[in-house]
Write a protein that holds these residues in place. Sequence first.
Motif, mmCIF file in Angstrom:
data_model
loop_
_atom_site.group_PDB
_atom_site.id
_atom_site.type_symbol
_atom_site.label_atom_id
_atom_site.label_comp_id
_atom_site.label_asym_id
_atom_site.label_seq_id
_atom_site.Cartn_x
_atom_site.Cartn_y
_atom_site.Cartn_z
ATOM 1 N N SER A 12 36.189 37.617 43.992
ATOM 2 C CA SER A 12 37.401 38.291 44.471
ATOM 3 C C SER A 12 37.448 38.443 45.983
ATOM 4 C CB SER A 12 37.525 39.676 43.824
ATOM 5 O OG SER A 12 37.570 39.554 42.423
ATOM 6 N N GLY A 13 36.354 38.825 46.583
ATOM 7 C CA GLY A 13 36.323 39.047 48.022
ATOM 8 C C GLY A 13 36.519 37.793 48.844
ATOM 9 N N HIS A 14 36.326 36.640 48.215
ATOM 10 C CA HIS A 14 36.493 35.371 48.911
ATOM 11 C C HIS A 14 37.637 34.537 48.330
ATOM 12 C CE1 HIS A 14 32.250 36.443 49.890
ATOM 13 N NE2 HIS A 14 32.719 36.166 51.086
ATOM 14 N N ASN A 15 38.442 35.146 47.453
ATOM 15 C CA ASN A 15 39.654 34.520 46.916
ATOM 16 C C ASN A 15 39.404 33.140 46.322
ATOM 17 O OD1 ASN A 15 41.512 36.658 47.761
ATOM 18 N ND2 ASN A 15 40.879 36.017 49.804
ATOM 19 N N ARG A 16 38.408 33.073 45.445
ATOM 20 C CA ARG A 16 38.066 31.799 44.815
ATOM 21 C C ARG A 16 37.368 32.066 43.486
ATOM 22 N NH1 ARG A 16 32.848 30.030 48.520
ATOM 23 N NH2 ARG A 16 31.614 31.861 47.981
ATOM 24 N N ILE A 17 37.208 31.009 42.702
ATOM 25 C CA ILE A 17 36.503 31.049 41.430
ATOM 26 C C ILE A 17 35.274 30.163 41.580
ATOM 27 C CG2 ILE A 17 36.660 30.618 38.945
ATOM 28 C CD1 ILE A 17 38.730 32.692 40.033
ATOM 29 N N LEU A 18 34.125 30.662 41.114
ATOM 30 C CA LEU A 18 32.899 29.878 41.176
ATOM 31 C C LEU A 18 32.501 29.433 39.778
ATOM 32 C CD1 LEU A 18 30.831 32.142 43.602
ATOM 33 C CD2 LEU A 18 32.227 30.140 44.181
ATOM 34 N N VAL A 19 32.028 28.199 39.682
ATOM 35 C CA VAL A 19 31.485 27.669 38.436
ATOM 36 C C VAL A 19 29.983 27.538 38.654
ATOM 37 C CG1 VAL A 19 31.566 25.813 36.741
ATOM 38 C CG2 VAL A 19 33.631 26.392 38.045
ATOM 39 N N ILE A 26 25.585 27.138 41.948
ATOM 40 C CA ILE A 26 27.036 26.984 42.048
ATOM 41 C C ILE A 26 27.329 25.488 42.048
ATOM 42 C CG2 ILE A 26 29.097 27.330 43.469
ATOM 43 C CD1 ILE A 26 27.700 29.860 44.588
ATOM 44 N N THR A 27 28.063 25.033 41.016
ATOM 45 C CA THR A 27 28.361 23.607 40.911
ATOM 46 C C THR A 27 29.750 23.265 41.419
ATOM 47 O OG1 THR A 27 29.194 23.834 38.662
ATOM 48 C CG2 THR A 27 26.842 23.353 38.913
ATOM 49 N N THR A 28 30.673 24.234 41.340
ATOM 50 C CA THR A 28 32.058 23.970 41.725
ATOM 51 C C THR A 28 32.674 25.230 42.304
ATOM 52 O OG1 THR A 28 32.235 22.446 39.848
ATOM 53 C CG2 THR A 28 34.296 23.119 40.894
ATOM 54 N N THR A 29 33.486 25.055 43.331
ATOM 55 C CA THR A 29 34.285 26.142 43.887
ATOM 56 C C THR A 29 35.749 25.785 43.656
ATOM 57 O OG1 THR A 29 32.638 26.622 45.580
ATOM 58 C CG2 THR A 29 34.864 27.416 45.992
ATOM 59 N N ARG A 35 43.569 33.519 51.350
ATOM 60 C CA ARG A 35 44.548 34.226 50.528
ATOM 61 C C ARG A 35 45.830 33.433 50.448
ATOM 62 N NH1 ARG A 35 44.504 39.690 53.483
ATOM 63 N NH2 ARG A 35 42.267 39.893 53.454
ATOM 64 N N GLY A 36 46.385 33.344 49.238
ATOM 65 C CA GLY A 36 47.656 32.656 49.070
ATOM 66 C C GLY A 36 47.956 32.438 47.609
ATOM 67 N N PHE A 47 44.144 31.685 45.879
ATOM 68 C CA PHE A 47 44.218 32.907 45.074
ATOM 69 C C PHE A 47 44.291 34.098 46.024
ATOM 70 C CE2 PHE A 47 41.847 29.761 42.646
ATOM 71 C CZ PHE A 47 42.420 29.847 41.384
ATOM 72 N N ASN A 48 44.633 35.253 45.466
ATOM 73 C CA ASN A 48 44.651 36.484 46.247
ATOM 74 C C ASN A 48 44.079 37.606 45.382
ATOM 75 O OD1 ASN A 48 45.073 38.550 48.018
ATOM 76 N ND2 ASN A 48 47.263 38.205 48.281
ATOM 77 N N LEU A 49 42.788 37.817 45.498
ATOM 78 C CA LEU A 49 42.022 38.793 44.734
ATOM 79 C C LEU A 49 42.015 38.472 43.237
ATOM 80 C CD1 LEU A 49 40.320 41.322 45.485
ATOM 81 C CD2 LEU A 49 42.241 42.677 44.680
ATOM 82 N N PRO A 50 41.472 37.299 42.876
ATOM 83 C CA PRO A 50 41.347 36.986 41.452
ATOM 84 C C PRO A 50 40.334 37.918 40.806
ATOM 85 C CG PRO A 50 40.103 35.401 42.742
ATOM 86 C CD PRO A 50 40.840 36.284 43.716
ATOM 87 N N ARG A 51 40.617 38.340 39.567
ATOM 88 C CA ARG A 51 39.691 39.258 38.895
ATOM 89 C C ARG A 51 39.368 38.773 37.492
ATOM 90 N NH1 ARG A 51 41.683 45.204 40.883
ATOM 91 N NH2 ARG A 51 40.871 45.024 42.978
ATOM 92 N N GLY A 52 40.150 39.176 36.497
ATOM 93 C CA GLY A 52 39.833 38.858 35.117
ATOM 94 C C GLY A 52 39.915 37.377 34.817
#
Length: 131
Positions: A12-19, A26-29, A35-36, A47-52
Amino acid sequence: AGPEGMIYVADSGHNRILVIDQSGKITTTIGTGERGLKDGSYNQAQFNLPRGLIVLDDVLYVADTNNHAIRKIDLKKKTVVTIAGHGKKGDVASPWDLEVRQPGRSLHAPRRFRSQALVVPGCRQSVRIAT
């Protein structure tokens, strides 16, 4: 865990999803980190603060909180699309979590004391969106 035992983390703090694989690497970002609200390939999406997060087959759904949106990540095509919301509070207001409820074909978005269902073609589960 999702397909092939991968773990998905909303950074969330970096506006991305990690795999992350099972060894912790970490294999994929997914997302640029800026933010956007931008759809596209993994390296174009914003993304902008992705969570669930929730994985259903080869799709990862994301509660994109500050975009007031639900995003769909196709894990095979490696693309991100917005399926609900448009960047401003409205039908989807600050979603922060997703939950599988029962077999069906809709997303449920509770808003205070009521729930709104969003039809999502191809979704074989009912998903509750906590707002």
